[in-house]
Scaffold this active site. Structure first.
Site, PDB file in Angstrom:
ATOM      1  N   LYS A  70     -84.285 -17.924 -59.949  1.00 14.07           N
ATOM      2  CA  LYS A  70     -84.612 -18.663 -58.719  1.00 14.07           C
ATOM      3  C   LYS A  70     -85.085 -17.769 -57.563  1.00 14.07           C
ATOM      4  O   LYS A  70     -85.978 -18.140 -56.809  1.00 14.07           O
ATOM      5  CB  LYS A  70     -83.398 -19.477 -58.259  1.00 14.07           C
ATOM      6  N   ASP A 107     -82.510 -28.414 -54.155  1.00 10.16           N
ATOM      7  CA  ASP A 107     -81.064 -28.561 -54.414  1.00 10.16           C
ATOM      8  C   ASP A 107     -80.349 -29.264 -53.256  1.00 10.16           C
ATOM      9  O   ASP A 107     -79.524 -30.153 -53.467  1.00 10.16           O
ATOM     10  CB  ASP A 107     -80.414 -27.185 -54.633  1.00 10.16           C
TER      11      ASP A 107
HETATM   12  N1  LIG Z   1     -74.826 -30.724 -59.623  1.00 11.42           N
HETATM   13  C1  LIG Z   1     -75.870 -29.930 -59.508  1.00 11.42           C
HETATM   14  O1  LIG Z   1     -77.022 -30.356 -59.506  1.00 11.42           O
HETATM   15  C2  LIG Z   1     -75.640 -28.466 -59.359  1.00 11.42           C
HETATM   16  C3  LIG Z   1     -76.618 -27.645 -58.768  1.00 11.42           C
HETATM   17  C4  LIG Z   1     -76.343 -26.271 -58.631  1.00 11.42           C
HETATM   18  C5  LIG Z   1     -75.132 -25.762 -59.075  1.00 11.42           C
HETATM   19  N2  LIG Z   1     -74.210 -26.591 -59.647  1.00 11.42           N
HETATM   20  C6  LIG Z   1     -72.903 -26.075 -60.093  1.00 11.42           C
HETATM   21  O2  LIG Z   1     -72.287 -25.450 -58.983  1.00 11.42           O
HETATM   22  C7  LIG Z   1     -71.475 -24.371 -59.419  1.00 11.42           C
HETATM   23  C8  LIG Z   1     -71.813 -23.115 -58.627  1.00 11.42           C
HETATM   24  O3  LIG Z   1     -73.140 -22.699 -58.902  1.00 11.42           O
HETATM   25  P1  LIG Z   1     -73.788 -21.432 -58.155  1.00 11.42           P
HETATM   26  O4  LIG Z   1     -75.198 -21.372 -58.605  1.00 11.42           O
HETATM   27  O5  LIG Z   1     -73.485 -21.455 -56.693  1.00 11.42           O
HETATM   28  O6  LIG Z   1     -72.981 -20.224 -58.812  1.00 11.42           O
HETATM   29  P2  LIG Z   1     -72.671 -18.799 -58.162  1.00 11.42           P
HETATM   30  O7  LIG Z   1     -73.768 -18.384 -57.233  1.00 11.42           O
HETATM   31  O8  LIG Z   1     -72.321 -17.919 -59.302  1.00 11.42           O
HETATM   32  O9  LIG Z   1     -71.354 -19.046 -57.258  1.00 11.42           O
HETATM   33  C9  LIG Z   1     -70.121 -19.320 -57.874  1.00 11.42           C
HETATM   34  C10 LIG Z   1     -69.111 -19.748 -56.819  1.00 11.42           C
HETATM   35  O10 LIG Z   1     -67.863 -20.043 -57.476  1.00 11.42           O
HETATM   36  C11 LIG Z   1     -66.844 -19.168 -56.976  1.00 11.42           C
HETATM   37  N3  LIG Z   1     -65.917 -18.796 -58.033  1.00 11.42           N
HETATM   38  C12 LIG Z   1     -66.213 -18.501 -59.329  1.00 11.42           C
HETATM   39  N4  LIG Z   1     -65.085 -18.188 -60.012  1.00 11.42           N
HETATM   40  C13 LIG Z   1     -64.056 -18.272 -59.123  1.00 11.42           C
HETATM   41  C14 LIG Z   1     -62.646 -18.074 -59.210  1.00 11.42           C
HETATM   42  N5  LIG Z   1     -62.058 -17.732 -60.372  1.00 11.42           N
HETATM   43  N6  LIG Z   1     -61.902 -18.269 -58.105  1.00 11.42           N
HETATM   44  C15 LIG Z   1     -62.473 -18.636 -56.936  1.00 11.42           C
HETATM   45  N7  LIG Z   1     -63.807 -18.839 -56.781  1.00 11.42           N
HETATM   46  C16 LIG Z   1     -64.585 -18.657 -57.875  1.00 11.42           C
HETATM   47  C17 LIG Z   1     -67.594 -17.968 -56.455  1.00 11.42           C
HETATM   48  O11 LIG Z   1     -66.788 -17.241 -55.549  1.00 11.42           O
HETATM   49  P3  LIG Z   1     -67.045 -15.644 -55.341  1.00 11.42           P
HETATM   50  O12 LIG Z   1     -68.184 -15.540 -54.386  1.00 11.42           O
HETATM   51  O13 LIG Z   1     -65.761 -15.156 -54.821  1.00 11.42           O
HETATM   52  O14 LIG Z   1     -67.383 -15.096 -56.713  1.00 11.42           O
HETATM   53  C18 LIG Z   1     -68.809 -18.654 -55.790  1.00 11.42           C
HETATM   54  O15 LIG Z   1     -68.445 -19.255 -54.581  1.00 11.42           O
HETATM   55  C19 LIG Z   1     -71.724 -24.244 -60.931  1.00 11.42           C
HETATM   56  O16 LIG Z   1     -70.683 -24.887 -61.615  1.00 11.42           O
HETATM   57  C20 LIG Z   1     -73.034 -24.980 -61.141  1.00 11.42           C
HETATM   58  O17 LIG Z   1     -73.128 -25.541 -62.448  1.00 11.42           O
HETATM   59  C21 LIG Z   1     -74.439 -27.913 -59.800  1.00 11.42           C
END
Ligand SMILES: NC(=O)c1ccc[n+]([C@@H]2O[C@H](COP(=O)([O-])OP(=O)(O)OC[C@H]3O[C@@H](n4cnc5c(N)ncnc54)[C@H](OP(=O)(O)O)[C@@H]3O)[C@@H](O)[C@H]2O)c1
Length: 277
Positions: A70, A107
């Site tokens: 992205k 998004d």
């Molecule tokens: N519904 C939709 O259309 C849509 C669109 C986009 C994303 N999503 C979903 O949204 C989620 C996040 O996506 P992303 O792209 O933002 O991923 P990302 O950039 O990898 O961010 C992950 C987030 O989760 C937190 N996290 C992960 N493991 C953790 C743990 N063990 N304890 C506490 N916090 C934790 C991270 O905190 P840290 O910064 O501390 O690592 C960060 O805030 C995913 O599940 C994705 O599938 C859904």
């Protein structure tokens, strides 16, 4: 593009086999009787630029871009929308007739449209919103909430400096709260959003205390596998208005589909069923 060509689009990612976008766009193409195809494209990061320059020559009118491409897709684009620039990533590319690549990020749009559809009584301007997480998806959510007129966003992330970076980028309507106190944000909020990957299949559960949830609140989760996360289950039991994350995925596809295939598609129960099938 000359008229006799069938428009092609797709989603570029790595991995990509799990993507629901081909089902979504395939359903819409069929529903509206349009000629066109939408395919998953597995692309290595080092090949992204070459692929993006080649696709238009093969009849592609655009594509979605997902993890891990992205940010690079945004950097490679020739024309960038304000919201994509603000979010710092692109998920929707359009290959223009003049050879330029147009990049957008839908998004945040998908997030807010999903919320409007699932919680029509929610008034963005009424109360602060509590946001869990500060990863890539949170940037789109924060941008969309601010745009919708939310008075304040309380944001908490395990890695605090990622939340502080959002404060630096998006400004003073954000307030960063320590991860250990994340549950306290709920008392002040009218809505709660989980943007972390916690609660997703294969990931740890979200352990934030939810005792402060009230029936007048809206709770939404970006995680859509499972469709009803533990967070949404608990919120439903309290009587909150609950909005699952699948709708965000469906709504974020609308602007791209309209640009590529010339028809604004509807997101409804049938669309959900087609993607869940
Ligand atoms: N519904 C939709 O259309 C849509 C669109 C986009 C994303 N999503 C979903 O949204 C989620 C996040 O996506 P992303 O792209 O933002 O991923 P990302 O950039 O990898 O961010 C992950 C987030 O989760 C937190 N996290 C992960 N493991 C953790 C743990 N063990 N304890 C506490 N916090 C934790 C991270 O905190 P840290 O910064 O501390 O690592 C960060 O805030 C995913 O599940 C994705 O599938 C859904």
């Amino acid at each position: 593009m000359s008229e006799h060509r069938i428009p092609l689009a797709g989603v570029i990612g790595n991995p990509i086999a799990h993507s629901k976008s081909p089902q979504l766009h395939g359903f819409w193409l069929k529903r509206y009787g349009l000629s066109g195809h939408y395919v998953p494209l597995h692309v290595e990061h080092s090949d992204l630029e070459q692929v993006l320059r080649t696709l238009p020559k093969m009849g592609f009118v655009g594509c979605n871009v997902t993890v891990p491409h992205k940010e690079k897709a945004l950097a490679l684009a020739d024309v960038v929308t304000d919201r994509a620039a603000l979010i710092g990533a692109a998920n929707t590319l359009t290959f223009r007739a003049d050879g330029k690549i147009h990049a957008d990020n839908t998004d945040g749009y998908g997030f807010i449209e999903n919320l409007k559809q699932g919680a029509p009584g929610w008034d963005a301007t009424e109360a602060p919103v509590a946001v869990l997480g500060a990863g890539g998806a949170a940037r789109g959510v924060v941008a969309a909430l601010l745009d919708a007129g939310v008075p304040e966003i309380l944001i908490s992330n395990r890695t605090r400096n990622r939340a502080e970076k959002l404060y630096d980028d998006f400004g003073k309507r954000l307030r960063v709260v320590d991860w250990v106190q994340a549950g306290n944000m709920i008392e002040e909020a009218g809505a709660l959003v989980n943007t972390t990957s916690l609660g997703m299949v294969g990931q740890a559960e979200l352990r934030v205390p939810l005792d402060a949830l009230r029936p007048d609140m809206v709770v939404t989760d970006l995680v859509y596998a499972p469709l009803e996360t533990a967070l949404l289950k608990e919120a439903r039991a309290v009587g909150c208005t609950v909005v699952d994350g699948l709708g965000m995925l469906l709504h974020q596809g609308v602007p791209g589909f309209e640009r590529w295939f010339g028809q604004r598609p509807q997101v409804d129960e049938e669309t959900r069923a087609a993607v869940l099938a």
